[in-house]
Design an enzyme around this catalytic site. Structure first.
Site, PDB file in Angstrom:
ATOM      1  N   ALA A   1      71.458  66.395  79.885  1.00  0.00           N
ATOM      2  CA  ALA A   1      72.467  66.478  80.931  1.00  0.00           C
ATOM      3  C   ALA A   1      73.431  67.607  80.592  1.00  0.00           C
ATOM      4  O   ALA A   1      73.543  68.008  79.432  1.00  0.00           O
ATOM      5  CB  ALA A   1      73.210  65.153  81.014  1.00  0.00           C
TER       6      ALA A   1
ATOM      7  N   GLU B   1      71.903  61.062  72.792  1.00  0.00           N
ATOM      8  CA  GLU B   1      73.138  60.709  73.483  1.00  0.00           C
ATOM      9  C   GLU B   1      74.179  60.063  72.577  1.00  0.00           C
ATOM     10  O   GLU B   1      75.379  60.284  72.716  1.00  0.00           O
ATOM     11  CB  GLU B   1      72.845  59.764  74.661  1.00  0.00           C
TER      12      GLU B   1
ATOM     13  N   GLU C   1      64.295  62.178  79.233  1.00  0.00           N
ATOM     14  CA  GLU C   1      64.164  61.112  80.230  1.00  0.00           C
ATOM     15  C   GLU C   1      63.373  61.580  81.453  1.00  0.00           C
ATOM     16  O   GLU C   1      62.586  60.820  82.018  1.00  0.00           O
ATOM     17  CB  GLU C   1      65.557  60.605  80.628  1.00  0.00           C
TER      18      GLU C   1
ATOM     19  N   GLY D   1      68.710  63.742  78.832  1.00  0.00           N
ATOM     20  CA  GLY D   1      68.165  63.663  80.183  1.00  0.00           C
ATOM     21  C   GLY D   1      66.858  64.434  80.313  1.00  0.00           C
ATOM     22  O   GLY D   1      66.009  64.097  81.152  1.00  0.00           O
TER      23      GLY D   1
END
Ligand code: 3HC
Length: 700
Positions: A68, A130, A110, A107
């Site tokens: 992210a 994270e 993911e 992310g």
């Protein structure tokens, strides 16, 4: 045949019946709102496109996706979010395969897990880091990863933020293949092979059975290891809880925790540290300056510090020549080095063969003439100006004209040391922190005449050692010890005003430090600082407020833990309050006639942060540090501040510089000389600025 369909953060390139979606968001393809929105749009469009049978997602440039966009954190979330993009990719009825090179982190990992298969380059790394940013995976990682790999390994990976290399990822089942040729071509082939097959959608796949007791033990161990940081325990627990939860519950749990943690102080601090570390790599003074070639390094003095430095050097691949003053000291030094390597072998960090290879690169001598072939000599002899000057005078006459001389002094003036060398431009400070083979901080001290290529070389050597070099000016105590002195002084002042050592220690421990200042002083011994105070006594400003309590303790032979008595009394290694210390403090306070009062933990914390930030501001004002965030990194990497506290300057920002200024003024009123608020602090507080925002305004 290839057909470019659209440009933007994600480009679709149709190669026959395969749509290749290429993320193009430099520098590292962070998953910004534009990337998320584009990915969703493309996947929906290709799903409806009869000419397309399957798709590949890849990244342009250095990485697949670095996660992210950290710059969006702490701000209101912009839809669509990563978890939505992941669900849309996973739901595609046409196969989608991730073609991963560089990193797929957070992310990015993911998104890869949402694809129906994953192909990676041999040098790729995947992980969910994270927790290192104070949060947990929010794009489905807590329920998809444990369905891709052994759930216990998933708990460990998510709880630690570990990155898996391609071979490990393949072994774990996190990826399906390592490409032997072009990763996109091979991902395309895999996507085509999946057409018409049942697609593996991890969010609805059953998780493997696990040993429940072991899983719970693992979560508890992760929580304990985090020492006050919340995210690792929360993340590990979320993975565990999500193993058997229905998808909707797992998704809700992950969202709730992710959106709560991202607004915590810990997450803000960890983001600050993430960017501070990247910023610290920028040292304008040496930008574009080539470092000198360094292969052979001399270490003068092989006490605790010298041995640690020698081990750090030899472990990093340098040839090392250690010189001690006599045979006996050289033998003792060699034993210290052997003991450090023994420890590394015992813990499995080093094998015997590597150790032998390293020791073959190390030589011991008692004659400084052995330094002749060195490209760099680092002195770690007794911290005394005359001793160091004599050494540099002698070594200057032995080494080549381009050999760099580095001093590891912690307090002495590097300019005075440099003046003894034949060429002061070749002298630089390299201030290591004990144990030097472990501690990450290296203060690179810029003496007045240090040349820029010498500075660049010290920084380059520090980086090769795996250290974090922080540039400091040549002032008393540089950055870290100078602020430490202000910190200690403030703690001692509070004793005279009514606080107890335990109250001060507990206040700082409740803030998050592993140990309060008085407990630390007892652990490291009170005698070193005592010797220094005695040395400085003749030049001390008589108007300065001076707390004599530690001198009294030392005169009584209370030198800390090693004498089972210092600020505390030690019984079986446990600290206990000592009425003797209380009486000494009472007597000192009485003699001072300071008004005494009970201190709250918050008041203690405020006074300490204010004192540290005020000294930090002076350091910035004098140009002794490049930026406030460097000061924070010094405290985190050299003085045991947890990353999740963000450092003293970050803490000052969080309290607010106006409140810090008010406290600094109150200190000035109480203590008189020595506590004038720094002009920079005054300016910034009055303008409503923060140290974070002052970075660019500080001169090198
Ligand atoms: N967001 C925004 N900027 C990022 C970024 C990210 N995720 N990752 C890196 N950058 C920026 C850096 O700040 C730096 O910018 P600068 O040049 O302006 O200073 C630039 O990219 C290059 O980064 P590095 O200097 O660190 O380059 P390296 O090649 O040494 O390392 C990296 C690259 C391995 C990707 C490293 O930057 C890294 O570890 N990044 C963070 C990865 C991460 O933690 N991702 C998880 C984010 S959280 C998440 O994904 C939540 C999800 O669950 C929803």
């Amino acid at each position: 045949m290839s057909d470019q369909v659209s440009a933007g953060a994600v480009t679709r390139e149709d190669r026959g019946d395969v749509a290749v979606l290429v993320i193009d968001h430099p520098p590292v393809n962070a998953l910004s709102q534009a990337v998320r929105a584009d990915l969703i749009r493309h996947v929906l469009e290709l799903g409806a496109d009869p000419a397309i049978a399957c798709a590949v997602i890849a990244g342009r440039g250095r990485a697949f996706i670095a996660g992210a966009d950290i710059r969006e954190f702490g701000k209101p979330p912009f839809a669509p979010l990563t978890y939505e993009a992941a669900f849309i990719i996973e739901a595609s009825h046409k196969p989608v395969v991730a073609a991963i090179h560089g990193v797929a982190l957070g992310g990015g990992c993911e998104i890869a897990l949402a694809c129906h298969a994953r192909v990676v380059t041999p040098d790729a790394r995947l992980g969910l880091p994270e927790v290192t940013l104070g949060i947990l995976p929010g794009g489905g990682g807590t329920f998809r990863l444990p369905r891709a790999i052994d759930p216990l390994v998933a708990i460990e990976m998510i709880g630690s933020g570990h990155h898996a290399r391609a071979d490990e990822a393949l072994r774990l089942g996190l990826v399906d293949a390592i490409a032997t040729g072009d990763v996109i071509e091979e991902a395309m082939a895999m996507a085509r092979a999946l057409v018409g097959q049942p697609l593996r959608r991890l969010s609805s796949a059953p998780a493997r059975e696990i040993d429940d007791a072991r899983a719970r033990e693992l979560v508890a161990a992760i929580e304990k290891k985090a020492r006050g940081q919340m995210s690792p325990g929360e993340a590990a627990r979320a993975v565990y809880d999500n193993l058997r939860a229905p998808l909707a519950d797992a998704q809700a749990r992950e969202r709730e925790a992710a959106s709560r943690l991202v607004y915590t102080e810990q997450a803000a601090a960890l983001r600050h540290v993430f960017f501070a570390e990247r910023e610290a790599a920028r040292i304008p003074l040496i930008e574009g300056v080539a470092a000198r070639k360094v292969e052979t390094v001399g270490v003068a003095g092989c006490g605790t510090m010298g041995a640690g430095i020698a081990v750090a050097l030899v472990d990093a691949g340098y040839a090392v020549i250690v010189v001690e003053r006599d045979e006996q000291s050289a033998a003792a030094g060699a034993e210290r080095i052997a003991a450090l390597h023994d420890r590394a072998v015992a813990s499995g960090r080093l094998d015997e063969e590597t150790r032998r290879a390293r020791m073959a690169r190390m030589a011991f001598a008692t004659d400084k003439a052995a330094f002749a072939p060195c490209d760099l000599v680092i002195e770690a002899v007794f911290d005394d100006l005359e001793v160091k000057q004599a050494l540099f005078r002698d070594v200057s006459a032995i080494v080549r004209d381009d050999c760099i001389l580095a001093t590891n002094t912690s307090y002495l003036d590097p300019n005075a040391i440099a003046s003894a060398a034949r060429d002061p431009a070749r002298v630089v400070g390299m201030h290591f922190f004990s144990p030097a083979n472990i501690m990450r901080l290296l203060e690179v001290v810029h003496a007045n005449r240090t040349s820029s290529d010498v500075l660049a070389t010290a920084v380059a050597v520090g980086r090769k050692l795996g250290k974090l070099p922080i540039l400091a000016g040549g002032c008393e105590g540089f950055i870290g010890n100078r602020i430490l002195a202000a910190y200690r002084r403030q703690c001692e002042y509070m004793l005279e005003e009514g606080a107890t050592p335990r109250e001060v220690d507990e206040a700082m421990e409740s803030l998050g430090l592993p140990m309060g200042p008085f407990a630390v002083a007892d652990l490291s011994g009170l005698d070193i600082a005592w010797a220094r105070r005695k040395r400085l006594a003749p030049t001390r400003d008589p108007r300065e407020r001076y707390v004599a309590i530690p001198d009294t303790l030392c005169e009584m032979g209370r030198l800390g833990r090693k004498t089972n008595a210092g600020w505390y009394r030690y019984v079986d290694g446990r600290r206990a309050d000592d009425p003797v210390v209380r009486d000494i403090i009472d007597a000192a306070a009485h003699a001072r006639e300071f008004p005494r009062h009970r201190f709250s933990a918050a008041e203690i914390q405020l006074r300490i942060i204010a004192a540290m930030a005020n000294e930090g501001a002076r350091i910035l004002d004098e140009g002794m540090a490049l930026r406030a965030s460097d000061i924070d990194l010094v405290y985190i990497n050299g003085y045991g501040w947890p990353r999740w506290l963000g450092g003293p300057m970050f803490q000052a920002d969080r309290i607010g510089l106006r409140a810090i200024l008010d406290e600094a003024r109150a200190m000035e009123a109480r203590d008189g000389h020595g506590w004038t608020p720094s002009p920079l602090l005054v300016r910034m507080a009055e303008r409503g600025e923060t140290f974070g925002g002052a970075r660019d305004g500080v001169r090198p």
